[in-house]
Scaffold this motif. Sequence first.
Motif, PDB file in Angstrom:
ATOM      1  N   SER A   1     -64.908 -21.513 -40.855  1.00 61.71           N
ATOM      2  CA  SER A   1     -64.547 -22.155 -42.429  1.00 61.71           C
ATOM      3  C   SER A   1     -66.139 -21.621 -42.473  1.00 61.71           C
ATOM      4  CB  SER A   1     -64.192 -23.153 -42.083  1.00 61.71           C
ATOM      5  OG  SER A   1     -65.770 -24.210 -41.588  1.00 61.71           O
ATOM      6  N   ILE A   2     -66.938 -21.892 -42.409  1.00 53.17           N
ATOM      7  CA  ILE A   2     -68.296 -20.901 -42.863  1.00 53.17           C
ATOM      8  C   ILE A   2     -68.517 -19.891 -42.934  1.00 53.17           C
ATOM      9  CG2 ILE A   2     -70.809 -20.371 -42.032  1.00 53.17           C
ATOM     10  CD1 ILE A   2     -70.940 -23.327 -40.009  1.00 53.17           C
TER      11      ILE A   2
ATOM     12  N   ALA B   1     -65.336 -25.935 -45.465  1.00 46.92           N
ATOM     13  CA  ALA B   1     -66.383 -26.180 -44.600  1.00 46.92           C
ATOM     14  C   ALA B   1     -67.582 -27.456 -44.252  1.00 46.92           C
ATOM     15  CB  ALA B   1     -67.663 -24.372 -44.508  1.00 46.92           C
TER      16      ALA B   1
ATOM     17  N   SER C   1     -68.225 -29.748 -41.299  1.00 49.20           N
ATOM     18  CA  SER C   1     -68.972 -30.276 -41.507  1.00 49.20           C
ATOM     19  C   SER C   1     -69.435 -31.727 -40.961  1.00 49.20           C
ATOM     20  CB  SER C   1     -70.413 -29.746 -41.874  1.00 49.20           C
ATOM     21  OG  SER C   1     -70.624 -28.397 -42.022  1.00 49.20           O
TER      22      SER C   1
END
Length: 393
Positions: free
Chosen positions: A83-84, A163, A167
């Motif tokens: 996702s990052i 993202a 996290s």
Amino acid sequence: MPKHVWILVVLTTINVTGASFLWPLNTIYMHNELGKSLAFAGLILLFNQGAAIIGNLVGGVLFDKISAYKTVVIGTIIALISSIFLAFYHSILPYSIFLVLIGFGAGMTRPVLFAMAGSVWPEGGRRAFNAIYVAQNLGVAIGAASGGYIANISFDYIFVANAIMFSVFFTVVLVTFKSMDKERNRQMSTSVIEQSKKITNKSSFVALLILCSGFLLTWVAYSQWQSTISSHTQDIGIPLDLYSTLWTINGGLIVLGQPLIKWITSYITTQKMQIYVGNTILMFSFVVAMFAENFSMFAIAMAILTFGEMLVWPAVPTLANDLAPKGRAGFYQGFVNSVAAGGRMTGPLVGGLIVDLYNIQLLFFVILGLLLIPFITTRIFDRGVQTETADAS
């Protein structure tokens, strides 16, 4: 509910909220922003859901063989890193690759959340799983409501928001999950792969296959709301934020509508009848959607769809649990979950091909035809089991 179940509820809500920023808009992004056909978008979503199925199976094996904590950490790291990168690189090739990797990573984590609910609160029975189900839909409501408004500003922010939520999920897992893993009841854990090696009660398994064939087609139809119908709403000028509001309606009604569904099921007591009634409601929702030309009509169709979903979705796993021989409930539930993912996997591709080659109206007629089949499969699925029971007695 025990403290650990509340933690699982919070984790599920965070996880699904992040995912709901992205999944309602996948087809719209690929079709409208990247200029790809609906069939191509459906193919990428097929790979995404295929990876989720594999992740589900891998997560089940790791859950049994290693630990719930390590399984969730591994799956979340895969999804988080993907996702990052997606936040920075989302042209069609990296988008397709990272979407598949997110599907695999998330596929590893979500079954563990359900399994842990049953393991840390075995006496809770259906209440433990229902808490996770409601948390999922709360996440859908929050994520879909926010996602449409964020995408209206810029699609880039959607990937960033996704993202960020992964996290947050990862951080909460690191803080809370390890201690919870020590308290789970390992006797309740079982993997689909491990149990599938020995199918002993053939009549029950055949009944499950027949039941799930209708369930698969229901999911093929339902998945059109996330793919072809989402693109259709854009074609007729409905803004992204309003399309996302449709999923807010869906998630909100599921959360708030539980007392009503409890009242309805007190009168419609058999699971078969709940599927008949729910499937009829689903068909009616697609009839409304077929003639919808503005947001209000699509909102009505979505509200109708949601009430049908609330009757059908819990009924099929319940019937599967009734069919399961002793010690095989995990395998039967895993099979049902895989069938649902299979419908989500194939539905967008099939729908995209029909719309690309013909038109959206033909797709609606095909959907209505498909939704007739579950009436038949639900009626006949347990005949072999009933006959076997009668012979045994």
